[in-house]
Design a protein around this motif. Structure first.
Motif, PDB file in Angstrom:
ATOM      1  N   LYS A 132      49.593 -59.962  99.011  1.00 45.78           N
ATOM      2  CA  LYS A 132      48.216 -59.927  99.518  1.00 45.78           C
ATOM      3  C   LYS A 132      47.405 -58.820  98.861  1.00 45.78           C
ATOM      4  O   LYS A 132      47.966 -57.824  98.411  1.00 45.78           O
ATOM      5  CB  LYS A 132      48.258 -59.708 101.032  1.00 45.78           C
ATOM      6  N   LEU A 133      46.103 -58.997  98.923  1.00 47.84           N
ATOM      7  CA  LEU A 133      45.200 -58.056  98.256  1.00 47.84           C
ATOM      8  C   LEU A 133      45.186 -56.673  98.921  1.00 47.84           C
ATOM      9  O   LEU A 133      45.101 -56.553 100.142  1.00 47.84           O
ATOM     10  CB  LEU A 133      43.777 -58.626  98.284  1.00 47.84           C
ATOM     11  N   LYS A 134      45.234 -55.657  98.053  1.00 50.58           N
ATOM     12  CA  LYS A 134      44.981 -54.289  98.524  1.00 50.58           C
ATOM     13  C   LYS A 134      43.687 -53.803  97.868  1.00 50.58           C
ATOM     14  O   LYS A 134      43.352 -54.236  96.758  1.00 50.58           O
ATOM     15  CB  LYS A 134      46.106 -53.349  98.089  1.00 50.58           C
ATOM     16  N   VAL A 135      42.998 -52.907  98.557  1.00 52.53           N
ATOM     17  CA  VAL A 135      41.803 -52.302  97.969  1.00 52.53           C
ATOM     18  C   VAL A 135      42.012 -50.794  97.921  1.00 52.53           C
ATOM     19  O   VAL A 135      42.384 -50.183  98.924  1.00 52.53           O
ATOM     20  CB  VAL A 135      40.536 -52.653  98.786  1.00 52.53           C
ATOM     21  N   VAL A 163      41.931 -54.573  94.094  1.00 46.40           N
ATOM     22  CA  VAL A 163      40.550 -54.215  93.756  1.00 46.40           C
ATOM     23  C   VAL A 163      40.473 -52.695  93.783  1.00 46.40           C
ATOM     24  O   VAL A 163      40.892 -52.067  94.766  1.00 46.40           O
ATOM     25  CB  VAL A 163      39.533 -54.815  94.753  1.00 46.40           C
ATOM     26  N   ILE A 164      39.962 -52.108  92.699  1.00 47.49           N
ATOM     27  CA  ILE A 164      39.878 -50.649  92.602  1.00 47.49           C
ATOM     28  C   ILE A 164      38.405 -50.251  92.559  1.00 47.49           C
ATOM     29  O   ILE A 164      37.669 -50.722  91.687  1.00 47.49           O
ATOM     30  CB  ILE A 164      40.573 -50.153  91.315  1.00 47.49           C
ATOM     31  N   VAL A 165      38.023 -49.432  93.515  1.00 45.41           N
ATOM     32  CA  VAL A 165      36.627 -48.971  93.583  1.00 45.41           C
ATOM     33  C   VAL A 165      36.605 -47.522  93.109  1.00 45.41           C
ATOM     34  O   VAL A 165      37.388 -46.701  93.591  1.00 45.41           O
ATOM     35  CB  VAL A 165      36.109 -49.076  95.036  1.00 45.41           C
ATOM     36  N   SER A 185      37.138 -55.037 101.075  1.00 45.79           N
ATOM     37  CA  SER A 185      38.309 -55.355 101.919  1.00 45.79           C
ATOM     38  C   SER A 185      37.945 -56.441 102.921  1.00 45.79           C
ATOM     39  O   SER A 185      38.718 -57.380 103.158  1.00 45.79           O
ATOM     40  CB  SER A 185      38.758 -54.115 102.697  1.00 45.79           C
ATOM     41  N   PHE A 186      36.765 -56.299 103.501  1.00 45.63           N
ATOM     42  CA  PHE A 186      36.320 -57.267 104.510  1.00 45.63           C
ATOM     43  C   PHE A 186      36.100 -58.643 103.868  1.00 45.63           C
ATOM     44  O   PHE A 186      36.619 -59.654 104.343  1.00 45.63           O
ATOM     45  CB  PHE A 186      35.017 -56.765 105.153  1.00 45.63           C
ATOM     46  N   CYS A 187      35.334 -58.655 102.780  1.00 43.77           N
ATOM     47  CA  CYS A 187      34.928 -59.942 102.191  1.00 43.77           C
ATOM     48  C   CYS A 187      36.110 -60.708 101.606  1.00 43.77           C
ATOM     49  O   CYS A 187      36.112 -61.934 101.588  1.00 43.77           O
ATOM     50  CB  CYS A 187      33.896 -59.726 101.090  1.00 43.77           C
ATOM     51  N   LEU A 188      37.108 -59.982 101.121  1.00 41.43           N
ATOM     52  CA  LEU A 188      38.237 -60.667 100.473  1.00 41.43           C
ATOM     53  C   LEU A 188      39.495 -60.642 101.351  1.00 41.43           C
ATOM     54  O   LEU A 188      40.586 -60.925 100.877  1.00 41.43           O
ATOM     55  CB  LEU A 188      38.531 -60.004  99.121  1.00 41.43           C
ATOM     56  N   ASP A 189      39.326 -60.304 102.611  1.00 44.44           N
ATOM     57  CA  ASP A 189      40.444 -60.267 103.567  1.00 44.44           C
ATOM     58  C   ASP A 189      41.610 -59.430 103.063  1.00 44.44           C
ATOM     59  O   ASP A 189      42.753 -59.912 102.991  1.00 44.44           O
ATOM     60  CB  ASP A 189      40.913 -61.693 103.886  1.00 44.44           C
TER      61      ASP A 189
END
Ligand code: ADP
Ligand code: ASP
Ligand code: MG
Length: 434
Positions: free
Chosen positions: A4-7, A37-39, A215-219
């Protein structure tokens, strides 16, 4: 099974120089192949430097181009330590600086906040170019994503409000396919765009919020903020000795502390995460193995006293000119005006004929004084802003309060079951005459 995605969010301190970028790369190696996703924020104190450029331009001091040249040189020096000569990243970074030069070539825009966003956003645009290129060259393929293609805001410059529906749609249709291709997706914190494609910013320190939006938009499964501290501490280590790390915090506790100035997380960050029960970790980029702080649902620990200090406060004492009581209709008028000037109210107290309100006093603008002038016809406003700070203590003990009051004059204090707030001023020290 697919991971699953981590931010992740890396702030300015983590990428302040070439060694910082290398350290971030090292941390990311262990996540190679994971959806991530890296901000990234602007490098070091770049945003402060860009603010100085905005002010130089706005006040027509003529110093803007020189300040920009210095900032560009600092970025080039970092790039020289990371890249071969002639690497395409130099052109990408140069293009962004040239766009700022163009703004400086023109007359200052009449809307200060608009101009601010067009210039200050450059910090994140260049830092992300550098970090994305470095990761890719180091064998960690990374897609550079323009956050302005995802985060849509209204046109309140310097404090853009996210238009959620469109932002969710953009994240799913643009960011998700990039993730599906494999490789990291790296984007800018702090910036967004209006429907007319003008750049906006989300408020100082807003990169944490950007990460929460993604995080919200991509769950996302979780979000992690990488800091120069081991986690969330019981107070700002730059102000207090003997602070300790909090292992676990509830969303509620984190919101309470950050709203009143615990600088470790941007206050808007928590809500989007809470809405989807996405856990937030605050971890150290200096010691990435450390446990950090977990912020999430279902935390009902007993907390030690925690202190947040917000400097730059103004205390306004507002009374009616006709000595009438400050009654409901006055209050409703005053609150509407406070909202119009976008003042953040931290504490208030009213008596029959006066109303005391403590607000953040940003040195960049003059909103507190403008507000006072605006209501001057009907209200007398006394403003005190000399060395004032707001101290918020959650889960206070008598000892903590006593320690905090030492050497201070307490102008206003408010106490509830879990929280004490004080507007405090240094006691002026007496000096002997020579
Ligand atoms: P970033 O580079 O990620 O934007 P900042 O420098 O803005 O990081 O924030 C990190 C700093 O916040 C820490 O170095 C610390 O001095 C300060 N800070 C203030 N309050 C706290 C707190 N309660 N816990 C941890 N750090 C805090
Ligand atoms: N670079 C921006 C700032 O310094 C945003 C951030 O770092 O979060 O305010
Ligand atoms: Mg910061």
């Amino acid at each position: 099974m697919k991971k699953k995605l981590k931010v992740f969010k890396f702030g300015g301190a983590s990428v302040k120089d070439a060694a910082g970028v290398k350290n971030v790369t090292q941390i990311l190696r262990s996540y190679q192949g994971d959806p991530l996703v890296i901000v990234v924020s602007a490098m070091g104190k770049t945003t402060d430097a860009l603010e100085r450029i905005v002010n130089a331009h706005s006040n027509k001091t003529g110093e803007g181009p020189k300040l920009l040249e210095d900032l560009k040189a600092a970025h080039y020096q970092i790039m020289d330590e990371l890249f071969e000569k002639g690497d395409p990243v130099y052109d990408e970074v140069n293009d962004t600086f040239v766009a700022v030069e163009w703004v400086l070539d023109e007359e200052p825009h009449e809307n200060y906040d608009f101009m601010y966003d067009q210039i200050v956003s450059a910090g994140e645009l260049v830092s992300t170019r550098i970090v994305a290129a470095y990761l890719t060259r180091q064998g960690l393929p990374t897609h550079w994503l323009d956050a302005r293609d995802i985060i849509l805001t209204d046109d309140i410059y310097r404090e853009g409000w996210v238009q959620w529906e469109q932002t969710i749609e953009n994240a799913r249709s643009i960011a998700q396919p990039l993730l599906d291709k494999g490789g990291f997706v790296l984007t800018q914190g702090f910036i967004g765009s209006t429907t007319e494609n003008f750049t906006t910013t989300l408020g100082r320190e807003g990169s944490d919020y950007t990460a929460a939006i993604f995080s919200f938009c991509l769950d996302g499964e979780s979000m992690t903020i990488w800091k120069d501290v081991p986690g969330v501490l019981t107070g700002d280590p730059r102000i207090f000795e003997n602070v300790t790390k909090l292992d676990r915090l509830s969303y509620r506790e984190a919101i309470e502390m950050t709203y009143y100035g615990a600088k470790v997380i941007h206050p808007k960050t928590i809500k989007p995460l809470q809405n989807k029960s996405i856990p937030l970790y605050v971890k150290s980029f200096i010691n990435p193995e450390g446990e950090g702080t977990f912020i999430g649902p279902d935390v009902d620990d007993l907390y030690p006293p925690m202190v947040a200090v917000e400097k730059n406060q103004a205390l306004m004492n507002i009374s009616t000119r006709d000595f009438s009581f400050v009654a409901e209709h006055h209050m409703s008028f005053l609150f509407n005006k406070i909202a119009e000037y976008r003042l953040q109210v931290n504490l208030m107290q009213n008596t029959a004929i006066s109303f005391a309100v403590c607000v953040n006093n940003n040195s960049l603008d003059d909103k507190v004084r403008q507000f006072a002038q605006d209501i001057d016809k009907d209200f007398k406003v006394l403003i005190d802003s000399e060395g004032l700070e707001l101290i918020t203590v959650r889960h206070y003990t008598p000892q903590t309060l006593e320690m905090l009051r030492q050497g201070k004059i307490i102008m206003v204090e408010e106490r509830t079951k879990n929280t004490v707030q004080m507007v405090a001023k240094e006691v002026p020290t007496m000096k002997r005459k020579a």
